[in-house]
Design a protein around this motif. Structure first.
Motif, PDB file in Angstrom:
ATOM      1  N   ILE A  60       0.700  -1.021   0.110  1.00  0.00           N
ATOM      2  CA  ILE A  60       0.157   0.032  -0.118  1.00  0.00           C
ATOM      3  C   ILE A  60       0.840   1.151   0.056  1.00  0.00           C
ATOM      4  O   ILE A  60       1.601   1.393   0.871  1.00  0.00           O
ATOM      5  N   PRO A  61       1.013   2.221  -1.225  1.00  0.00           N
ATOM      6  CA  PRO A  61       1.878   2.968  -1.442  1.00  0.00           C
ATOM      7  C   PRO A  61       1.772   4.179  -0.219  1.00  0.00           C
ATOM      8  O   PRO A  61       0.539   4.183  -0.039  1.00  0.00           O
ATOM      9  N   ALA A  62       2.718   4.664   0.327  1.00  0.00           N
ATOM     10  CA  ALA A  62       2.688   6.047   1.298  1.00  0.00           C
ATOM     11  C   ALA A  62       1.614   6.795   0.236  1.00  0.00           C
ATOM     12  O   ALA A  62       1.930   7.555  -0.620  1.00  0.00           O
ATOM     13  N   GLY A  63       0.831   7.481   1.161  1.00  0.00           N
ATOM     14  CA  GLY A  63      -0.197   8.581   0.763  1.00  0.00           C
ATOM     15  C   GLY A  63      -1.193   8.210   0.098  1.00  0.00           C
ATOM     16  O   GLY A  63      -1.889   9.266  -0.654  1.00  0.00           O
ATOM     17  N   ASN A  64      -1.419   6.997  -0.427  1.00  0.00           N
ATOM     18  CA  ASN A  64      -2.497   6.541  -1.157  1.00  0.00           C
ATOM     19  C   ASN A  64      -3.677   5.969  -0.176  1.00  0.00           C
ATOM     20  O   ASN A  64      -3.671   5.814   0.794  1.00  0.00           O
ATOM     21  N   THR A  65      -4.857   5.939  -0.776  1.00  0.00           N
ATOM     22  CA  THR A  65      -6.173   5.436  -0.356  1.00  0.00           C
ATOM     23  C   THR A  65      -6.246   4.310  -1.191  1.00  0.00           C
ATOM     24  O   THR A  65      -6.379   4.211  -2.258  1.00  0.00           O
ATOM     25  N   VAL A  66      -6.303   3.076  -0.453  1.00  0.00           N
ATOM     26  CA  VAL A  66      -6.607   1.685  -0.859  1.00  0.00           C
ATOM     27  C   VAL A  66      -7.940   1.375  -0.499  1.00  0.00           C
ATOM     28  O   VAL A  66      -7.864   1.125   1.002  1.00  0.00           O
ATOM     29  N   ALA A  67      -8.675   1.070  -1.156  1.00  0.00           N
ATOM     30  CA  ALA A  67      -9.995   0.442  -0.846  1.00  0.00           C
ATOM     31  C   ALA A  67     -10.018  -1.002  -1.011  1.00  0.00           C
ATOM     32  O   ALA A  67      -9.816  -1.845  -1.975  1.00  0.00           O
ATOM     33  N   LEU A  68     -10.366  -1.686   0.162  1.00  0.00           N
ATOM     34  CA  LEU A  68     -10.543  -3.192   0.095  1.00  0.00           C
ATOM     35  C   LEU A  68     -12.163  -3.306  -0.003  1.00  0.00           C
ATOM     36  O   LEU A  68     -12.981  -3.214   0.871  1.00  0.00           O
ATOM     37  N   VAL A  69     -12.396  -3.936  -1.414  1.00  0.00           N
ATOM     38  CA  VAL A  69     -13.758  -4.151  -1.476  1.00  0.00           C
ATOM     39  C   VAL A  69     -14.113  -5.746  -1.755  1.00  0.00           C
ATOM     40  O   VAL A  69     -13.066  -6.474  -2.463  1.00  0.00           O
ATOM     41  N   GLY A  70     -15.143  -6.325  -1.230  1.00  0.00           N
ATOM     42  CA  GLY A  70     -15.478  -7.862  -1.498  1.00  0.00           C
ATOM     43  C   GLY A  70     -16.702  -8.025  -0.717  1.00  0.00           C
ATOM     44  O   GLY A  70     -17.322  -7.141  -0.064  1.00  0.00           O
ATOM     45  N   PRO A  71     -17.359  -9.150  -0.941  1.00  0.00           N
ATOM     46  CA  PRO A  71     -18.617  -9.462  -0.213  1.00  0.00           C
ATOM     47  C   PRO A  71     -18.412  -9.742   1.202  1.00  0.00           C
ATOM     48  O   PRO A  71     -17.335  -9.982   1.740  1.00  0.00           O
TER      49      PRO A  71
END
Length: 414
Positions: A60-71
């Protein structure tokens, strides 16, 4: 590379206006977040044949928003909670800013990581100010510094400190409580913010406003955010990157929203994308990316007849009444101004606005519900910025279609 191993490559793009470590050199928003790495991370519970999370590897890169999406039940919340050790990994390694998370005491680790959840979790017996100041107080900040930080954070999330500081959570709306929760999570200036479906319990309009607020904050602060959601549209709107997860947090695809919308990795990911992928691309563009229109405006204390004359002379269908802080409060037509003695109650109230950080999809929804067919744009403090009309959105859709068709022609072998 294993099925669950994904790294961010140099070829992965980002949306304009989002924080990134490259922005520092180019004069954009500085990044205060740090890189997070998960290396073959698993979670096994006693008595269960299969692990809840199995061998997840991702950067997960510094300064990024990473969305974890799933059921529901796929392990996305478990994966996120292992980052701050609310759930201890059974195996694997997690590093935060290059430091092994397992080497830190859990309480010390959690005070360095902001955490916001769906039900907010504010302490009901504490005031708003006391809630926001909890973590800075725990880590030893002096009382004066804590008080200053509380006011700073409330102002940052759009709540007037003088009005809200001494209230109790029960005296706030759901959206206001969620803003306080975000302020509390950010109060000690952590480099990492974990968010577990934080906007899932509020109404759609409030949810959209909170999403816009998060985008604005992230553009200003540059944190590393891990955001869990089951809503793919929310992931597209908020994420610099999206990790689409299957059972046991198997990573089906980890890429930018643009890439996933254009090229889903398999049928399962395509199911998450759903119908209307072209329309979803409006969530990749912000109101700030298009040229805003203008309508006539008047101060709330201006004579109604003067404003009516200006509307008539300019052949304008309607205009906006602004308060002393230039916030749009009323929408009026020339006809509605006949015989009116004050602009304070003329026309109709401006019920909803969009911000420069709002998506064009949000703007389109506002346009379709507005009698005049426009979305009113307001800046971070509510000041009037302009309007977006249906013609602007339609022109953008046509440009996206032309771009897509052009790309498809280039890929077709001659």
């Amino acid at each position: 590379m294993s099925q669950n191993e994904v790294h961010s490559g140099t070829g992965v793009g980002r949306r304009e206006g989002r924080p990134d470590d490259r922005d520092v050199a180019s004069g954009g928003s500085a990044v205060s977040g740090v890189e997070i790495r998960l290396e073959e991370v698993s979670k096994r519970y006693p008595g269960q044949a299969l692990p809840a999370v199995e061998s997840v590897t991702m950067t997960i890169p510094a300064g990024n928003t990473v969305a974890l999406v799933g059921p529901s039940g796929c392990g996305k919340t478990t994966t996120m909670k292992m980052i701050n050790r609310l759930i201890e990994p059974s195996s694997g390694r997690i590093t935060i800013g290059g430091e092994d998370a397992h080497s830190l005491h859990p309480d010390q680790l959690r005070r360095r990581i902001g955490y916001a959840i769906q039900q907010v979790g504010l302490f009901p017996h504490m005031t708003v100010g006391e809630n926001v100041g909890v973590v800075p107080g725990l880590i030893g900040w002096r009382s004066g510094r804590v008080a200053d930080r509380v006011d700073e954070m409330l102002d940052l999330v759009g709540l007037d400190p003088a009005e809200y500081r001494d209230r109790f959570p029960r005296q706030l709306s759901g959206g206001q409580q969620q803003r306080v929760g975000v302020a509390r999570a950010l109060a000690a200036d952590p480099p990492v913010l974990l968010m577990d479906e934080p906007f899932g319990a509020v109404d759609p309009i409030t949810r959209g406003n909170l999403q816009d607020e998060l985008l604005r904050l992230q553009a200003e602060l540059g944190k590393t955010i891990v955001f869990v959601t089951h809503d793919f549209d929310e992931a597209v709107k908020l994420g610099d990157r999206i990790a689409v997860l299957g059972p046991r947090s198997t990573i089906l695809q980890y890429d930018t929203p643009e890439a996933i919308l254009a090229n889903p990795a398999d049928d399962t990911v395509a199911g998450f994308v759903g119908a209307g992928a072209k329309l979803k691309q409006l969530a990749l563009l912000r109101v700030r990316d298009v040229e805003l229109g203008e309508v006539p405006t008047a101060r709330v204390d201006e004579a109604p007849e003067d404003f009516r004359r200006r509307l008539t002379d300019g052949r304008s269908q309607f205009g906006l009444v602004l308060d002393a802080r230039r916030r749009p409060v009323r929408l009026v037509s020339a006809v509605e101004l006949r015989g009116v003695t004050s602009l304070r109650n003329a026309g109709r109230p401006v019920v909803d606005t969009v911000s420069p950080a709002s998506t064009l999809h949000d703007a389109l929804e506002a346009i379709l519900t507005d009698d005049e067919g426009v979305a009113v744009v307001a800046k971070s403090r509510g000041e009037y910025a302009g309007v977006v009309g249906i013609d602007t959105v339609m022109a953008t859709i046509r440009a996206l279609r032309a771009e897509h068709e052009g790309s498809a022609d280039e890929e077709t072998p001659s």
